[in-house]
Scaffold this motif. Structure first.
Motif, PDB file in Angstrom:
ATOM      1  N   LEU A 111       0.387  12.100  13.188  1.00 35.31           N
ATOM      2  CA  LEU A 111       0.327  10.849  12.455  1.00 35.31           C
ATOM      3  C   LEU A 111       0.694  11.196  11.025  1.00 35.31           C
ATOM      4  N   GLY A 112       1.755  10.593  10.529  1.00 37.04           N
ATOM      5  CA  GLY A 112       2.233  10.955   9.203  1.00 37.04           C
ATOM      6  C   GLY A 112       2.664   9.762   8.384  1.00 37.04           C
ATOM      7  N   LYS A 113       2.942  10.028   7.113  1.00 36.15           N
ATOM      8  CA  LYS A 113       3.406   8.982   6.215  1.00 36.15           C
ATOM      9  C   LYS A 113       4.202   9.602   5.082  1.00 36.15           C
ATOM     10  N   VAL A 114       5.409   9.093   4.891  1.00 44.12           N
ATOM     11  CA  VAL A 114       6.147   9.386   3.673  1.00 44.12           C
ATOM     12  C   VAL A 114       5.544   8.458   2.627  1.00 44.12           C
ATOM     13  N   LEU A 115       5.169   9.000   1.468  1.00 47.15           N
ATOM     14  CA  LEU A 115       4.411   8.209   0.500  1.00 47.15           C
ATOM     15  C   LEU A 115       5.255   7.200  -0.272  1.00 47.15           C
ATOM     16  N   GLU A 116       6.437   7.601  -0.739  1.00 52.39           N
ATOM     17  CA  GLU A 116       7.284   6.659  -1.477  1.00 52.39           C
ATOM     18  C   GLU A 116       8.739   6.926  -1.156  1.00 52.39           C
ATOM     19  N   PRO A 117       9.412   6.004  -0.517  1.00 51.52           N
ATOM     20  CA  PRO A 117       8.926   4.705  -0.048  1.00 51.52           C
ATOM     21  C   PRO A 117       7.954   4.881   1.120  1.00 51.52           C
ATOM     22  N   ALA A 118       7.085   3.907   1.300  1.00 56.11           N
ATOM     23  CA  ALA A 118       6.030   3.990   2.314  1.00 56.11           C
ATOM     24  C   ALA A 118       6.639   3.898   3.709  1.00 56.11           C
ATOM     25  N   ILE A 119       6.559   5.006   4.460  1.00 50.46           N
ATOM     26  CA  ILE A 119       7.113   5.045   5.816  1.00 50.46           C
ATOM     27  C   ILE A 119       6.107   5.758   6.725  1.00 50.46           C
ATOM     28  N   PRO A 120       5.224   5.006   7.385  1.00 47.38           N
ATOM     29  CA  PRO A 120       4.315   5.643   8.342  1.00 47.38           C
ATOM     30  C   PRO A 120       5.035   5.928   9.659  1.00 47.38           C
ATOM     31  N   TYR A 121       4.584   6.984  10.356  1.00 41.37           N
ATOM     32  CA  TYR A 121       5.182   7.342  11.634  1.00 41.37           C
ATOM     33  C   TYR A 121       4.172   8.081  12.493  1.00 41.37           C
ATOM     34  N   PHE A 122       4.469   8.135  13.782  1.00 41.76           N
ATOM     35  CA  PHE A 122       3.658   8.906  14.717  1.00 41.76           C
ATOM     36  C   PHE A 122       4.600   9.642  15.650  1.00 41.76           C
ATOM     37  N   GLY A 123       4.061  10.603  16.389  1.00 39.46           N
ATOM     38  CA  GLY A 123       4.906  11.343  17.307  1.00 39.46           C
ATOM     39  C   GLY A 123       4.086  12.135  18.311  1.00 39.46           C
ATOM     40  N   ALA A 124       4.808  12.781  19.221  1.00 37.39           N
ATOM     41  CA  ALA A 124       4.168  13.583  20.258  1.00 37.39           C
ATOM     42  C   ALA A 124       5.063  14.769  20.596  1.00 37.39           C
ATOM     43  N   GLU A 125       4.457  15.795  21.170  1.00 42.59           N
ATOM     44  CA  GLU A 125       5.195  16.987  21.584  1.00 42.59           C
ATOM     45  C   GLU A 125       4.621  17.530  22.879  1.00 42.59           C
ATOM     46  N   VAL A 126       5.472  18.233  23.618  1.00 44.87           N
ATOM     47  CA  VAL A 126       5.072  18.995  24.805  1.00 44.87           C
ATOM     48  C   VAL A 126       5.728  20.356  24.669  1.00 44.87           C
ATOM     49  N   ARG A 127       4.922  21.422  24.836  1.00 48.45           N
ATOM     50  CA  ARG A 127       5.447  22.795  24.739  1.00 48.45           C
ATOM     51  C   ARG A 127       5.114  23.553  26.018  1.00 48.45           C
ATOM     52  N   TYR A 128       6.031  24.438  26.380  1.00 47.01           N
ATOM     53  CA  TYR A 128       5.803  25.309  27.526  1.00 47.01           C
ATOM     54  C   TYR A 128       6.107  26.741  27.108  1.00 47.01           C
ATOM     55  N   ALA A 129       5.143  27.635  27.312  1.00 47.80           N
ATOM     56  CA  ALA A 129       5.322  29.055  26.981  1.00 47.80           C
ATOM     57  C   ALA A 129       6.093  29.734  28.099  1.00 47.80           C
ATOM     58  N   ILE A 130       7.342  30.070  27.821  1.00 48.27           N
ATOM     59  CA  ILE A 130       8.194  30.749  28.799  1.00 48.27           C
ATOM     60  C   ILE A 130       7.773  32.203  28.931  1.00 48.27           C
ATOM     61  N   LEU A 131       7.530  32.851  27.793  1.00 46.49           N
ATOM     62  CA  LEU A 131       7.053  34.236  27.761  1.00 46.49           C
ATOM     63  C   LEU A 131       5.791  34.307  26.908  1.00 46.49           C
ATOM     64  N   LYS A 132       4.838  35.114  27.352  1.00 50.38           N
ATOM     65  CA  LYS A 132       3.622  35.329  26.570  1.00 50.38           C
ATOM     66  C   LYS A 132       3.829  36.524  25.650  1.00 50.38           C
ATOM     67  N   ASP A 133       3.305  36.430  24.442  1.00 55.50           N
ATOM     68  CA  ASP A 133       3.376  37.515  23.468  1.00 55.50           C
ATOM     69  C   ASP A 133       2.520  38.672  23.979  1.00 55.50           C
ATOM     70  N   LYS A 134       3.184  39.784  24.335  1.00 54.76           N
ATOM     71  CA  LYS A 134       2.496  40.982  24.835  1.00 54.76           C
ATOM     72  C   LYS A 134       2.925  42.175  23.995  1.00 54.76           C
TER      73      LYS A 134
END
Length: 184
Positions: A111-134
């Motif tokens: 949930l975000g907002k650019v302050l000037e000019p006023a521009i509120p926005y929302f979003g979503a993400e999906v991530r998949y770990a292809i390789l695990k950090d080892k």
């Protein structure tokens, strides 16, 4: 963290000081396209962090303030704001929440907002770990994201992104994890 969150919430709740999105009658399709591309690159929901899965019990809550330099002398920026006097940079404030799921999946919202000019926005993400950090293998994940403006007259902007990130935690008792990503 409490002070940062409080400052962020105060900034987010403050109404726009001088301008809002209001296109001049002389705005052309080219002006609108250039403005939309600039603004879209600012509002896109970027990944900020290492390419590792949070795991089923993991979550992350973040508060961010991002300043993006714009060329306020471009005609399309002057035609897009109500007072015809755009700022030289846009301050983008946002809160993110990411939750780990089974099978190396993570989901997140913003949930975000650019302050000037006023521009509120929302979003979503999906991530998949292809390789695990080892020990000898870096973490690698693929991520899809979406963001959309809301409550802005004359503008309904949506962004979509697909990116790939890599990171590698450093040993030696340090908690440093360099990361990089590419996408569009």
């Amino acid at each position: 963290m409490k002070k940062i969150t409080l400052v962020f919430l105060i900034l987010w709740a403050v109404p726009a000081a001088a301008s809002d999105i209001s296109f001049a009658p002389t705005t052309t399709q080219g002006d609108f396209r250039n403005f939309s591309e600039d603004l879209g690159s600012i509002l896109i929901y970027r990944s900020i962090g290492p390419a590792v899965s949070l795991g089923i019990t993991g979550f992350n809550l973040g508060a961010e303030v991002i300043a993006s330099d714009i060329d306020e002398n471009k005609g399309y920026w002057k035609k897009a704001v109500s007072d015809r006097n755009p700022p030289s940079y846009l301050t983008n404030t946002r809160v993110t929440f990411t939750k780990g799921l089974p099978l190396d999946l993570d989901v997140g919202i913003v949930l975000g907002k650019v302050l000037e000019p006023a521009i509120p926005y929302f979003g979503a993400e999906v991530r998949y770990a292809i390789l695990k950090d080892k020990a000898l293998v870096p973490g690698l994940h693929i991520r899809g994201s979406y963001s959309q403006t809301f409550d802005v007259n004359q503008l309904d902007l949506r962004t979509y992104a697909l990116d790939l990130s890599v990171s590698k935690g450093c040993g030696l008792g340090l908690k440093i994890t360099p990361y990089a990503g590419v996408g569009g």
